[in-house]
Design an enzyme around this catalytic site. Sequence first.
Site, PDB file in Angstrom:
ATOM      1  N   SER A 190       0.837  -1.200   0.000  1.00  0.00           N
ATOM      2  CA  SER A 190       0.000   0.000   0.000  1.00  0.00           C
ATOM      3  C   SER A 190       0.869   1.245   0.000  1.00  0.00           C
ATOM      4  O   SER A 190       2.002   1.224   0.497  1.00  0.00           O
ATOM      5  CB  SER A 190      -0.899   0.004   1.242  1.00  0.00           C
ATOM      6  N   TYR A 225      -1.658  -0.609  10.228  1.00  0.00           N
ATOM      7  CA  TYR A 225      -1.725  -1.006   8.822  1.00  0.00           C
ATOM      8  C   TYR A 225      -0.511  -0.474   8.068  1.00  0.00           C
ATOM      9  O   TYR A 225       0.136  -1.203   7.305  1.00  0.00           O
ATOM     10  CB  TYR A 225      -3.019  -0.470   8.207  1.00  0.00           C
TER      11      TYR A 225
END
Length: 243
Positions: free
Chosen positions: A140, A153
């Site tokens: 990501s 995350y």
Amino acid sequence: MAKKTVLITGASRGIGKAVAVKFAKKGYNVVINCLHSEDRLLQVKKELESYQVSCLSCMGDMGDMYQCQALFEQVRRQFGTLDVLVNNAGISYIGLLQDMSQDAWDRMIRTNLTSVFNCCKLSIPGMVEKKQGKIINISSVWGISGASCEVAYSATKGGINAFTKALAKELAPSNIQVNAVACGAIDTEMNQFLEEDELIALIDEIPAGRLGKAEEVADLVYHLGYKNSYLTGQVIGLDGGWI
């Protein structure tokens, strides 16, 4: 020529499903995995088999080494060794770090990062023996820049990025390429929690003026899994110019 085999974790929906469909359309044997959604996974299996390829579907937590070993034993019995590994399994958490429980942190690390270690560890020996293989990790943009209220995350995706670069150096002498795709805002269920005004504001931030499509991620992943033995150790941003 024998068909090649690809394993995609987290393949019951979204990016994982799109990647599985892409490889099936190209004639690969496909192994798909997820943790919870057995009905969805079986639906994906049925779709993949419509492309006249063999598909093995396996439920299990790839963050658990014993469950991961059980999956790889099934793969070995049915297909032999893997040619391509796509580490896609992942979960998100949105909230202040101070409010995150220890259990939620541990689950995030296990699902997003330990699963990558487990699957790579078990894939590497067969790839080294054949002197070829491709490992693609789905990351990501938050692993590059970090995101407020997504600290855990971001940490896992940053870990994946460093893991990718280091493992690529380790495996390059064996002709195994390791790369990552750092996704931006992709139109999947993971982003469906956004209210309409939040979605509009997000799209306004993206120079391309839209969310990415899971199929666009799949196209890039397939390219990385099929071509270019000199491209390795790269974290490739796919974000419409966002970050």
